[in-house]
Design a protein around this motif. Structure first.
Motif, PDB file in Angstrom:
ATOM      1  N   PHE A  60       0.871  -1.004  -0.063  1.00  0.00           N
ATOM      2  CA  PHE A  60      -0.118  -0.282  -0.100  1.00  0.00           C
ATOM      3  C   PHE A  60       0.847   1.273  -0.196  1.00  0.00           C
ATOM      4  N   ALA A  61       1.961   1.212   0.882  1.00  0.00           N
ATOM      5  CA  ALA A  61       2.911   2.430   0.980  1.00  0.00           C
ATOM      6  C   ALA A  61       3.263   2.884  -0.226  1.00  0.00           C
ATOM      7  N   TYR A  62       3.478   1.851  -1.177  1.00  0.00           N
ATOM      8  CA  TYR A  62       4.444   2.089  -2.625  1.00  0.00           C
ATOM      9  C   TYR A  62       3.261   2.740  -3.443  1.00  0.00           C
ATOM     10  N   ASP A  63       2.192   2.217  -3.554  1.00  0.00           N
ATOM     11  CA  ASP A  63       1.058   2.412  -4.391  1.00  0.00           C
ATOM     12  C   ASP A  63       0.933   4.058  -3.957  1.00  0.00           C
ATOM     13  N   LEU A  64       0.399   4.364  -2.931  1.00  0.00           N
ATOM     14  CA  LEU A  64       0.416   5.638  -2.531  1.00  0.00           C
ATOM     15  C   LEU A  64       1.391   6.643  -2.767  1.00  0.00           C
ATOM     16  N   ALA A  65       2.684   6.345  -2.560  1.00  0.00           N
ATOM     17  CA  ALA A  65       3.897   7.062  -2.920  1.00  0.00           C
ATOM     18  C   ALA A  65       3.756   7.350  -4.452  1.00  0.00           C
TER      19      ALA A  65
ATOM     20  N   ARG B 270       1.444   7.356  -6.249  1.00  0.00           N
ATOM     21  CA  ARG B 270       0.139   8.441  -6.822  1.00  0.00           C
ATOM     22  C   ARG B 270       0.702   9.933  -6.569  1.00  0.00           C
ATOM     23  N   PHE B 271       1.517   9.984  -5.605  1.00  0.00           N
ATOM     24  CA  PHE B 271       1.855  11.355  -5.208  1.00  0.00           C
ATOM     25  C   PHE B 271       3.121  11.649  -6.099  1.00  0.00           C
ATOM     26  N   GLY B 272       3.727  10.785  -7.050  1.00  0.00           N
ATOM     27  CA  GLY B 272       4.765  11.075  -7.700  1.00  0.00           C
ATOM     28  C   GLY B 272       6.190  10.966  -6.879  1.00  0.00           C
ATOM     29  N   LEU B 273       6.146   9.936  -5.947  1.00  0.00           N
ATOM     30  CA  LEU B 273       7.418   9.711  -5.357  1.00  0.00           C
ATOM     31  C   LEU B 273       8.044   8.353  -6.002  1.00  0.00           C
ATOM     32  N   LYS B 274       9.381   8.349  -6.224  1.00  0.00           N
ATOM     33  CA  LYS B 274       9.794   7.063  -6.894  1.00  0.00           C
ATOM     34  C   LYS B 274       9.791   6.023  -5.615  1.00  0.00           C
ATOM     35  N   VAL B 275       9.985   4.824  -6.195  1.00  0.00           N
ATOM     36  CA  VAL B 275      10.007   3.457  -5.188  1.00  0.00           C
ATOM     37  C   VAL B 275      11.416   2.802  -5.606  1.00  0.00           C
ATOM     38  N   VAL B 276      12.187   2.586  -4.819  1.00  0.00           N
ATOM     39  CA  VAL B 276      13.420   1.592  -5.124  1.00  0.00           C
ATOM     40  C   VAL B 276      12.502   0.263  -5.041  1.00  0.00           C
ATOM     41  N   GLU B 277      13.027  -0.524  -6.137  1.00  0.00           N
ATOM     42  CA  GLU B 277      12.175  -2.076  -6.096  1.00  0.00           C
ATOM     43  C   GLU B 277      12.279  -2.863  -4.926  1.00  0.00           C
ATOM     44  N   PRO B 278      11.288  -2.989  -4.213  1.00  0.00           N
ATOM     45  CA  PRO B 278      11.254  -3.598  -2.898  1.00  0.00           C
ATOM     46  C   PRO B 278      11.583  -5.258  -3.232  1.00  0.00           C
ATOM     47  N   ARG B 279      12.079  -5.724  -2.207  1.00  0.00           N
ATOM     48  CA  ARG B 279      12.539  -7.172  -2.214  1.00  0.00           C
ATOM     49  C   ARG B 279      12.754  -7.750  -0.833  1.00  0.00           C
ATOM     50  N   PRO B 280      12.669  -9.030  -0.622  1.00  0.00           N
ATOM     51  CA  PRO B 280      12.539  -9.677   0.754  1.00  0.00           C
ATOM     52  C   PRO B 280      13.904  -9.347   1.367  1.00  0.00           C
ATOM     53  N   ALA B 281      13.955  -9.244   2.795  1.00  0.00           N
ATOM     54  CA  ALA B 281      15.201  -9.033   3.363  1.00  0.00           C
ATOM     55  C   ALA B 281      15.219  -9.760   4.622  1.00  0.00           C
ATOM     56  N   LEU B 282      16.257 -10.209   5.002  1.00  0.00           N
ATOM     57  CA  LEU B 282      16.365 -10.883   6.573  1.00  0.00           C
ATOM     58  C   LEU B 282      15.487 -12.195   6.212  1.00  0.00           C
ATOM     59  N   VAL B 283      16.027 -12.776   5.004  1.00  0.00           N
ATOM     60  CA  VAL B 283      14.910 -14.062   4.623  1.00  0.00           C
ATOM     61  C   VAL B 283      15.952 -15.245   4.558  1.00  0.00           C
ATOM     62  N   PRO B 284      15.282 -16.473   4.775  1.00  0.00           N
ATOM     63  CA  PRO B 284      15.868 -17.867   4.288  1.00  0.00           C
ATOM     64  C   PRO B 284      16.292 -17.781   2.936  1.00  0.00           C
ATOM     65  N   LEU B 285      17.329 -18.404   2.245  1.00  0.00           N
ATOM     66  CA  LEU B 285      17.525 -18.557   0.850  1.00  0.00           C
ATOM     67  C   LEU B 285      17.237 -19.944   0.687  1.00  0.00           C
ATOM     68  N   THR B 286      16.977 -20.357  -0.489  1.00  0.00           N
ATOM     69  CA  THR B 286      16.579 -21.556  -1.022  1.00  0.00           C
ATOM     70  C   THR B 286      17.798 -22.144  -1.961  1.00  0.00           C
TER      71      THR B 286
ATOM     72  N   GLY C  66      14.540  -2.045  -0.158  1.00  0.00           N
ATOM     73  CA  GLY C  66      13.858  -1.088  -1.050  1.00  0.00           C
ATOM     74  C   GLY C  66      12.745  -0.260  -0.150  1.00  0.00           C
ATOM     75  N   GLY C  67      11.915   0.296  -1.403  1.00  0.00           N
ATOM     76  CA  GLY C  67      10.662   1.322  -0.721  1.00  0.00           C
ATOM     77  C   GLY C  67      11.077   2.449  -1.426  1.00  0.00           C
ATOM     78  N   ILE C  68      10.045   3.494  -0.530  1.00  0.00           N
ATOM     79  CA  ILE C  68       9.837   4.913  -1.256  1.00  0.00           C
ATOM     80  C   ILE C  68      11.385   5.616  -1.225  1.00  0.00           C
ATOM     81  N   SER C  69      11.786   6.154  -2.035  1.00  0.00           N
ATOM     82  CA  SER C  69      13.152   6.391  -2.483  1.00  0.00           C
ATOM     83  C   SER C  69      13.548   7.666  -1.667  1.00  0.00           C
ATOM     84  N   THR C  70      14.715   7.631  -1.181  1.00  0.00           N
ATOM     85  CA  THR C  70      15.108   8.607   0.071  1.00  0.00           C
ATOM     86  C   THR C  70      15.499  10.152  -0.816  1.00  0.00           C
TER      87      THR C  70
END
Length: 392
Positions: free
Chosen positions: A174-179, A181-197, A340-344
């Protein structure tokens, strides 16, 4: 026209949202804290095995990942781990240091949620739970937010809804969609602190499910010395969770199974114990099942005396830099946080306010700032929430 009933609407009653609301409320701001869940702080409640690893005494900006590694400095420097510890102690919550500066409640993580709710009550924060957000508008002077039974307005809006990690708790993008809409860039989100397969030939290591060992795990330039755990799907444990934040698809990770070994250690073992085997030598520091699997993968099952020194040196090098190439991760379902997430680049590091959208702020996990395992992400939530609250 009558003034808006609120000075700020905060979307998301997680760690960052609760902190921001409490601080802003105690600064005299009229705050509405909104969440679609029926209780606040759901991620806090399950964290740290139910005891909440609420901060880390070694917090520093270099323990965070971001496209802008300097962005977190301001907030972290103005609201520190010591500040949050002082708050915890004011509420009489007993705590202890586990390892590596990680601080946990002696009792329950629910004590942290109760503390933050208490701080919100002091600030007369209005809490709207079980309130999914509908249409959000902005007329240049005020934000309007449609809730199930009313529409509310305020000159400031704070995005504190986190990322998509642990969707069973209601987490979304939701945060990324809202950001956006207001013209903010989003750095591609990815799972972190996560087990690897693991797949293919490396899937053979799944037979070691449940075996753990202290190793040094490496991904890119990052390396961490903690426990690694073999699972029925691949690799987990603190060392793996740490490097997973730095790992990229199709890249290998390195594991040093013998981090304390001196150069030439295997040849020395041969000279002192020629009749022993690699498996028995490794079993002195590693679990027996792991020692056996590594010896078999290296095809060194005979006595060391019958193995040329060159082969022993090659084996020692491989044991100190064993390469696994994960075929993926366990995804957002098992990820503790989202990288990732809303661009700093679109936010002020001082106020977490959008540079081109006055009155819009983003804090916590929704922002492209991701901490190491061990309380760092909670400290970012407290610090970013506090920093934004100063501007509300």
């Amino acid at each position: 026209m009558s003034p808006a009933p609120y000075d700020a609407i905060i979307l998301g009653a997680g760690a960052a949202g609760l902190m921001c609301a409490a601080v802003a409320g105690q600064r005299g701001r009229r705050v509405l804290l909104v969440d679609h869940a029926d209780e606040p702080g759901r991620k806090i409640v399950i964290s740290g095995g139910g005891r909440c690893n609420f901060t880390n005494i070694h917090t520093a900006p270099d323990r965070y990942l971001s496209a802008n590694p300097h962005f977190a400095k301001s907030a972290l420097g103005r609201y520190t781990a010591a500040d949050f510890i002082a708050l915890v102690e004011r509420h009489g919550i007993a705590w202890h240091e586990k390892t590596l500066g990680q601080l946990f409640c002696d009792g329950s993580a629910r004590q942290i949620v109760a503390m933050l709710r208490g701080e919100c009550e002091i600030g007369r924060v209005e809490l709207a739970l079980s309130s999914p957000v509908g249409e959000i508008g902005h007329d240049g002077g005020a934000y309007t937010v449609a809730l199930p039974r009313r529409t509310v307005t305020a000159p400031r809006l704070v995005i504190a809804t986190g990322g998509p990690s642990i969707p069973k708790l209601g987490a979304t993008g939701f945060a990324y969609d809202l950001a956006r809409r207001f013209g903010l860039k989003v750095v591609e989100p990815r799972p972190a602190l996560v087990p690897l397969t693991l797949g293919g030939d490396e899937a053979l290591f799944r037979t070691l499910s449940g075996v753990a060992a202290e190793v040094v795990a490496k991904a890119g330039k990052a390396h961490f010395r903690e426990a690694a755990l073999f699972t029925h799907r691949g690799l987990s444990g603190p060392a793996i969770l740490q490097v997973s934040s730095y790992w990229r698809a199709r890249e290998p990770i390195g594991i040093d199974f013998i981090p304390d070994a001196a150069p030439g250690w295997l040849i020395e073992a041969k000279r002192h114990h020629p009749r022993t085997t690699l498996r028995r030598t490794l079993a002195g520091t590693l679990p027996d099942r792991l020692a056996e699997a590594l010896a078999e993968r290296l095809a060194l099952t005979g006595e060391l005396a019958n193995t040329p020194d060159r082969r022993l040196d090659d084996a020692a090098r491989q044991l100190s830099a064993w390469r696994f190439t994960p075929n993926g991760s366990e995804g957002f379902a098992k990820a503790e946080v989202t990288a990732g997430g809303i661009s700093t680049a679109d936010l002020s590091s001082q106020t977490l306010e959008a540079r081109r959208v006055p009155g819009l702020h983003a804090i916590g996990e929704a922002v492209d700032v991701t901490g190491w395992l061990g309380g760092y992400n909670f400290q970012w939530a407290w610090a970013s929430g506090w920093a934004a609250a100063q501007a509300l």
